[in-house]
Design an enzyme around this catalytic site. Structure first.
Site, PDB file in Angstrom:
ATOM      1  NE  ARG A 285      42.445  31.854   7.825  1.00  0.00           N
ATOM      2  CZ  ARG A 285      41.609  32.120   6.831  1.00  0.00           C
ATOM      3  NH1 ARG A 285      41.536  33.345   6.331  1.00  0.00           N
ATOM      4  NH2 ARG A 285      40.860  31.169   6.323  1.00  0.00           N
TER       5      ARG A 285
ATOM      6  CB  CYS B  38      43.716  33.456  -0.113  1.00  0.00           C
ATOM      7  SG  CYS B  38      42.307  33.573  -1.247  1.00  0.00           S
TER       8      CYS B  38
END
Length: 281
Positions: free
Chosen positions: A179, A238
């Protein structure tokens, strides 16, 4: 009774003293409430990530999981029977990532130090002999928790913009490596990361059984990532300010407390016109 170990508590301690603590079941997912109803640790209340541990809002301003107002959060704690003297233990079934660490951070953020995450989660509790129950918890609601301000550091997108390339600060993205690299993005509309961030996946903090790795090993890795930057000048992010709390928990476990949480994280940043990598323009 032995004092509550913090920030992590082992399942053997909980098996002995679970009746003396307020347990928060922080499992997530579309069927989390049904799984809680089917079986949870005795006395646990369900802490819903979407309803209790965050507030509805516009993703572009605050991300997918913005904090609730202080007033609402203090009222929630009171509804769960949590007061200044209450021992609180949060657990999930993902090693604390989703979303026990978020609950731990939020409880600490109102100045409540007697809170820990169950190391190894629900699986460790079962292995220690705690049996699940479908009985709803008995709650004695209280007045809202007495707090006047959030007491742990947070930053917004402007702060991140100001510090992301500053060598005196460290921006740490705790999402999975793929990611971060922009190879996949299962949730947000754009893949990639904030320029200047380094990647330190939070899942690497855990052993195969879901318990945290030893504090000394984590500390060595975190100190290498921080370099000469103290934890107080680190920013954790995050996707939406949830799993970043897991690394904040790991830092506390390693004796490196004090970093700030970027609550909006990538889910807010990627919806703005701020720079990102890979550059999709």
């Amino acid at each position: 009774m032995e004092p509550l170990p913090t920030p992590l508590v082992d399942a053997d301690w909980l098996a002995r003293y679970h009746r003396a603590v307020r347990l928060l079941d922080c499992r997530v997912g579309p069927d989390a409430e049904a799984r809680f109803a089917a079986g949870h640790l005795p006395g646990a209340v369900w802490a819903d990530l979407e309803r209790d541990l965050s507030a509805p809002g516009e993703f572009a301003v605050g991300g997918r999981h913005p904090l609730p107002s202080l007033e609402d959060w203090c009222a929630t704690l009171g509804r769960w029977g949590v007061g200044p003297e209450t021992l609180v233990v949060a657990y999930d079934d993902r090693g604390g990532m989703l979303a026990a660490a978020r609950a731990w951070w939020m409880v600490r953020a109102v100045g409540h130090d007697a809170v820990a995450v169950l190391d190894g989660g629900l699986q460790a509790a079962f292995a220690a002999g705690l049996a699940p129950t479908a009985e709803p918890p008995t709650l004695e609601p209280r007045l809202p928790y007495p707090a006047s301000a959030w007491r742990l550091p947070t930053v917004n997108a402007g702060d991140v913009e100001a510090h992301r390339t500053d060598p005196a600060h460290r921006l740490i993205d705790v999402r999975a490596a793929e990611r971060f690299a922009g190879e996949v993005e299962p949730i947000d509309p754009i893949a990639g990361h904030i320029p200047g961030a380094i990647n330190l996946p939070c899942a690497a903090q855990l052993q195969p059984d879901g318990r945290f790795r030893p504090a000394a090993a984590l500390r060595a890795e975190l100190e290498q990532a921080l370099g000469d930057v103290p934890p107080s000048r680190a920013i954790l992010q995050c996707g939406s300010g949830v799993t970043a709390c897991h690394t904040l928990l790991g830092m506390a476990h390693a004796g490196l407390d004090g970093a700030a949480l970027y609550v909006g994280s990538w889910s807010e940043w990627c919806r703005s016109d701020r720079p990102r990598e890979p550059d999709a323009s």
